[in-house]
Every structure is written in structure tokens, then in C-alpha cells.
Motif scaffolding. Structure first.
Motif, mmCIF file in Angstrom:
data_model
loop_
_atom_site.group_PDB
_atom_site.id
_atom_site.type_symbol
_atom_site.label_atom_id
_atom_site.label_comp_id
_atom_site.label_asym_id
_atom_site.label_seq_id
_atom_site.Cartn_x
_atom_site.Cartn_y
_atom_site.Cartn_z
ATOM 1 N N VAL A 133 36.683 28.903 44.773
ATOM 2 C CA VAL A 133 38.236 29.434 44.590
ATOM 3 C C VAL A 133 38.571 29.545 43.074
ATOM 4 C CG1 VAL A 133 40.529 27.800 44.559
ATOM 5 C CG2 VAL A 133 38.698 27.652 46.419
ATOM 6 N N ALA A 134 37.669 29.612 42.830
ATOM 7 C CA ALA A 134 37.875 29.781 40.872
ATOM 8 C C ALA A 134 37.423 30.685 40.515
ATOM 9 C CB ALA A 134 37.012 28.972 40.369
ATOM 10 N N VAL A 185 39.492 36.577 40.120
ATOM 11 C CA VAL A 185 39.312 38.063 40.219
ATOM 12 C C VAL A 185 40.954 38.507 40.595
ATOM 13 C CG1 VAL A 185 38.589 39.959 42.214
ATOM 14 C CG2 VAL A 185 37.418 37.705 40.893
ATOM 15 N N THR A 186 41.829 37.575 41.358
ATOM 16 C CA THR A 186 43.136 38.104 41.543
ATOM 17 C C THR A 186 44.209 38.475 40.318
ATOM 18 O OG1 THR A 186 42.966 37.285 43.718
ATOM 19 C CG2 THR A 186 45.175 37.118 43.015
ATOM 20 N N GLY A 187 43.811 37.602 39.681
ATOM 21 C CA GLY A 187 44.891 37.477 38.466
ATOM 22 C C GLY A 187 43.957 38.916 37.360
ATOM 23 N N ALA A 233 33.217 38.119 38.286
ATOM 24 C CA ALA A 233 33.738 38.699 37.776
ATOM 25 C C ALA A 233 34.353 39.784 37.555
ATOM 26 C CB ALA A 233 34.989 36.844 37.213
ATOM 27 N N PHE A 234 33.662 40.016 36.601
ATOM 28 C CA PHE A 234 34.708 40.549 35.897
ATOM 29 C C PHE A 234 33.764 42.412 36.933
ATOM 30 C CE2 PHE A 234 32.542 44.600 33.835
ATOM 31 C CZ PHE A 234 33.471 45.451 32.994
ATOM 32 N N VAL A 235 33.378 42.408 37.809
ATOM 33 C CA VAL A 235 32.805 43.808 38.345
ATOM 34 C C VAL A 235 33.622 43.499 39.374
ATOM 35 C CG1 VAL A 235 30.836 44.224 40.452
ATOM 36 C CG2 VAL A 235 30.145 43.646 38.418
ATOM 37 N N GLY A 257 27.786 40.296 49.570
ATOM 38 C CA GLY A 257 26.635 40.917 48.614
ATOM 39 C C GLY A 257 26.954 40.781 47.188
ATOM 40 N N THR A 258 28.392 41.066 46.335
ATOM 41 C CA THR A 258 28.337 41.551 45.095
ATOM 42 C C THR A 258 28.321 39.908 44.130
ATOM 43 O OG1 THR A 258 29.793 42.516 45.156
ATOM 44 C CG2 THR A 258 30.255 41.483 43.365
#
Length: 537
Positions: free
Chosen positions: A72-73, A78-80, A155-157, A224-225
Motif C-alpha cells: 500500500v505504501a 508511486v501514485t502521488g 518506487a522510482f522505476v 515483475g518490477t
């Protein structure tokens, strides 16, 4: 009854055709197809029930909650981040005074041309110890670089390859915005930022929310990521439990993930519920009223840097591997075969064809009927679209083992999974084209004595054919890239491009990914071109 409905009924009586019965039959067919598509998901509950009293204990176990919170985090970040990147880029390309806005629009959308797991693959190869960047920096005396593995790297990718969803939906809203409203606010001595916050933002919020929803669903479902970046998230957790022969536990975890997905959908519907006027314009659209002056070159650094990281880096890396420079390229084992590409295309063609066949009655019913059953038949298939591929695969494996063992891990079961996952793309495309058909042409054909089937074949089908073709293309292209469902449902010995890439990543033979990776990038580029063509229309 409307005048159009009265005319249609009169025409039906004059020609002796029972249109009402035909409409009901088509609606029932659409509802039956929708039910078949979502039925296997119910088997997760059947498996989970087998846990008995242990189900609650496993659902709230510390390890389960830890992985859930981490997932969830990751999705929240990623969404933000995607909103923070996508919305400014949309404003710049629509309203900013920048040179060649169309070029920068395409450039900002280009990261969609690279599947995120390929992007993660490239970043891990480039930034790992003894990787390409480490080799380049070694002569400068830099012996080590920060690790790209972990939560931050994932998160970056993910942000790098999912923000275009927010960018495209926000851009569509800005293009529909009535520019006179913003100008009216500015004439009342309202500052640029205040006008954006009070006038523009409420109008484009549904578009932002729609893009954020796509990002969140993608991040929740991605398998996958996080695996490549060595971050255990819920999809991996489920996969590990299933491979450990804990089928009922995996089913329970899948239901938990579906519950979280449903919560995300519910939150999106609450935020984006009032879309009145959000996509309509009564004045001139998207005027370039944002004068950037010399700052135009500064703001253009954002899409430039993103394109270098998301597009140039992986493609350059894959091209280098193609010339034999990648690790493991010259080694033995796991040799690439074009048969894998043929297998990918084969199942993708089957998925596209079946999707069109089952989407047609649903889309036609939804576009021409106002009944609640027709609406339900239209909405139900989107459950499969929102279901993570790993969850759908486990549901179908369990269902086939218990009910239809003859189709367990066969091509028909794999194609059925693709249809459940991606058929809504065909529904949306066909429905949009059907709504644009001039009903007067249809009614004229009926008054000339042509049957409903004949009218559809001679009048409606030629008009909606571009939408049918676009829907088939989207299903084909997204099927080619699907990883978790393909990995779990493929027949024994049936290799595709994505499963081959998965195997060589696990083996560390990165150089052998050159050809399939570049093929998938090209396929993804075609899929983005279809999306942009749909957006333009």
C-alpha cells in the motif's frame, strides 16, 4: 417513450420484425458472457473457505500485514509521485508557451512504450555492481555507486513508467477546459495560481483521478518490477505461497488484494463522482495562456531528463547487448529462439479475436440499451480488467483443477485469461464507435425492409470497423506484454518473449534479453500509438 423509440417500434411493426425480442436476446447474451468472464474469480472464495477458522489468523498474521502495508505504501508513493510529475507536464504541454508542443507531448507519453519490468531490468543492469555505469565511472576513481535495489528504487522505476497515465488523462481534461472561465477569473484580479486552484483544478480533477486510478491499479498488480528490484510486495507474496503448494492460503491472499483494489476503486468513484462539465467545453479549448518566457527552457528539462532515463537508457542498453556486449550474451544455455516470438504472437492473435467476438454483443447492448441488465453486463467485465494478473491466474488454475482439469495449463485457458484481463479495452473502443453511428442511417435501412442482422452487417459494422480494429490492436499489444498470467498459465514448455526474459533475468544472463526486449519495446510503442490515435479521435 422518446420520439426515436416510437418511430423504431412503428418501423418494427411495419416490417414484421420483433425488435424488442431481439434486444432482450442480445442483452441476455451480453449478460451471460459477462457472467462467464467473472465466474472463475468466485473460485478464490471456494478455496479460501477450506482454511476454516485458520483464515482469519492467516489474514492478520504479522508477515501478511507487513507485506500488505509495504504494498500500500509503494502504491501510495508511486501514485502521488505520478500526479506530481504528470499534472505539471500536462499543463506545460497544453497551456504553456513552449516550442513544438506536439513533440514534447509525445516525448512525455513515450515511457508507456517500455514495460516497467523491462525498465527495471535495464536499471538493475546499468546500476548494479560491475554494471555498465560502474564500468564507465571506474576510470574517474568512483569505485561504487548507490544500489538501485530496494523500496526507493522500485518506487522510482514504477513512477517513471506509470506517470504518463496521469499525464494523458489530465491533458485530455485540459484540452476540454473552457479557457474563457480562466480568463474571467484573471480579469477579476485573481492570481495565476489562485485561478488554477479555484477554476482549473476542479474542472480537471476527474481526469487527474482517472489517471491516478490507473497508476494505483497498475502498481498494485505489478509483479515483475518489484521482483526485479528485490522488494517483496503482495503479488510476489501470493506467488510464493502458491508455489509452496499453499493454494488455499494463496486464494485468501488474493481475496485480500482484490478487497484493497475494490477500496481503491471506491475511493476513486467518491473523488471523481461529479464529472459534470469536466470533459465538455462551451468555449475555446485549452488556450496557451501560460506565458513562461525564459523559463520555458528550464521547464522543458523535466520531460528531457525523464525521456533520457525512461527511454534512451534502456534502448541504448538493449542495443549494446544486441552487439554482444551484455553479460552472458556469449555464454551457453537459454538461447533465444524466434519460436518464442511466434508463440507470443499466436496467443495474442487468439486473444484479440476472441475478445472482439465476446465484446461485440456487450458493447452493442451497452450503446443501444438503457436497461439495468445491459449496464451490469457492461460494467462486470471491468472486474477482470482491475484484477491483478497473478490473482486471475491463481483463480483460473484453481477453477480448472477442480472443475475442468482438461484445460489446466493449456493454450485455451491462457487465452481465456487474456480475454478476461484485456477484453474491456475492446468493449470501450467498440462502444465509443457505436455511439458515434448516426441512428438515422440505421433506421433508414430498417424502413427499406432490411433485417436487424442485415442492417448491422451492411450499415453499422462498416462504420464501427475502425473501433473494432483499434480494440483488437490494443488487446493484441497488451497481451504480448502480460507477464504474471503468462508465467503461471502457459503450457509446459511453451515459451514466450516475456517468459524468456523472466528466465534470463533470474539467471543473470542480461545480454540475451536484447532481441526480445527490443521487440517488446517496439510492440509497446505500437500500443501507445493506438492509444494516442484513440485520444486524438
Amino acid at each position: 417513450m422518446t420520439i426515436r423509440g416510437l418511430v423504431a417500434r412503428t418501423v418494427g411493426r411495419a416490417t414484421g420484425d420483433d425488435s424488442g425480442a431481439t434486444d432482450i436476446g442480445l442483452t441476455l447474451l451480453a449478460a451471460a458472457i459477462a457472467a462467464v468472464l467473472v465466474l472463475p474469480l468466485l473460485w478464490l472464495a471456494v478455496d479460501a473457505v477450506g482454511l476454516g477458522d485458520q483464515a482469519l489468523e492467516l489474514a492478520v498474521a504479522p508477515q501478511t500485514l507487513e507485506v500488505l502495508v509495504r504494498s500500500v505504501a509503494l502504491v501510495a508513493i508511486v501514485t502521488g509521485a505520478s500526479v506530481l510529475v504528470g499534472v505539471p507536464l500536462a499543463v506545460i504541454t497544453v497551456q504553456g508557451s513552449i516550442p513544438f508542443p506536439r513533440f514534447w507531448t509525445v516525448l512525455a507519453a513515450l515511457p508507456l512504450a517500455v514495460p516497467s519490468y523491462l525498465g527495471a531490468f535495464a536499471f538493475v543492469s546499468a546500476f548494479r555492481p560491475q554494471g555498465e555505469f560502474a564500468d564507465l565511472l571506474a576510470p574517474l576513481g568512483i569505485e561504487s555507486i548507490p544500489s538501485v535495489y530496494g523500496f526507493a528504487g522500485a518506487a522510482f522505476v514504477l513512477t517513471l513508467y506509470t506517470y504518463p497515465y496521469v499525464f494523458l488523462t489530465t491533458r485530455a481534461s485540459l484540452l476540454s477546459l473552457d479557457g474563457s472561465l480562466v480568463e474571467a477569473a484573471r480579469t477579476l484580479n485573481t492570481g495565476r495560481w489562485t485561478a488554477f486552484r479555484r477554476v482549473t483544478l476542479p474542472q480537471i480533477l476527474p481526469g487527474i483521478t482517472a489517471g491516478a486510478l490507473l497508476v494505483a491499479l497498475y502498481a498494485f498488480a505489478d509483479f515483475g518490477t518489484p521482483n526485479i528490484m528485490r522488494v517483496e510486495v503482495f503479488t510476489q507474496f501470493i506467488y510464493a505461497r502458491y508455489n509452496a503448494f499453499a493454494r488455499d492460503y494463496a486464494a485468501l491472499l488474493s481475496l485480500q488484494l482484490l478487497t484493497v483494489t475494490a477500496i481503491v476503486l471506491a475511493l476513486e468513484s467518491r473523488i471523481g463522482v461529479d464529472e459534470s462539465g469536466a470533459y465538455e467545453s462551451s468555449g475555446h479549448r485549452g488556450s496557451a495562456d501560460l506565458e513562461l518566457g525564459r523559463w520555458r527552457y528550464v521547464v522543458l528539462l523535466l520531460p528531457t531528463v525523464i525521456a533520457l532515463l525512461a527511454i534512451v537508457l534502456p534502448i541504448a542498453l538493449f542495443a549494446t547487448w544486441l552487439m554482444g556486449g551484455g553479460p552472458g550474451y556469449q555464454g551457453g544455455g537459454l538461447t533465444f529462439s524466434w519460436e518464442y516470438g511466434f508463440n507470443s504472437a499466436y496467443v495474442a492473435v487468439l486473444a484479440a479475436g476472441v475478445s472482439i467476438l465476446v465484446a461485440l454483443p456487450i458493447a452493442l447492448t451497452s450503446a443501444t440499451s438503457d436497461s439495468r441488465l445491459a449496464e451490469l453486463a457492461d460494467r462486470a467485465p471491468y472486474i477482470g480488467y482491475a484484477t491483478p494478473g497473478i490473482v486471475l491466474a491463481i483463480a483460473l488454475l484453481s477453477f480448472s483443477l477442480d472443475v475442468l482439469p482438461a484445460v489446466y495449463k493449456t493454450v485455451p485457458l491462457l487465452v481465456f485469461a487474456y480475454v478476461v484481463r484485456f477484453m474491456p479495452q475492446a468493449i470501450g473502443s467498440i462502444k465509443t464507435s457505436t455511439l458515434q453511428v448516426d441512428q438515422e442511417l440505421v433506421e433508414a435501412s430498417r424502413t427499406l425492409g432490411r433485417s436487424r442482422l442485415g442492417t448491422f452487417r451492411k450499415v453499422t459494422l462498416p462504420l464501427i470497423l475502425p473501433g473494432v480494429a483499434a480494440g483488437a490492436a490494443l488487446v493484441f499489444l497488451t497481451t504480448m506484454k502480460e507477464l504474471p498470467a503468462t508465467l503461471m498459465l502457459r503450457p509446459l514448455g511453451f515459451e514466450t518473449l516475456v517468459t524468456y526474459i523472466w528466465e534470463i533475468e533470474e539467471a543473470g544472463l542480461y545480454g540475451r534479453a536484447a532481441v526480445p526486449a527490443l521487440v517488446l519495446v517496439a510492440i509497446s510503442g505500437l500500443s501507445m500509438a493506438v492509444m494516442l490515435a484513440q485520444d486524438g479521435r
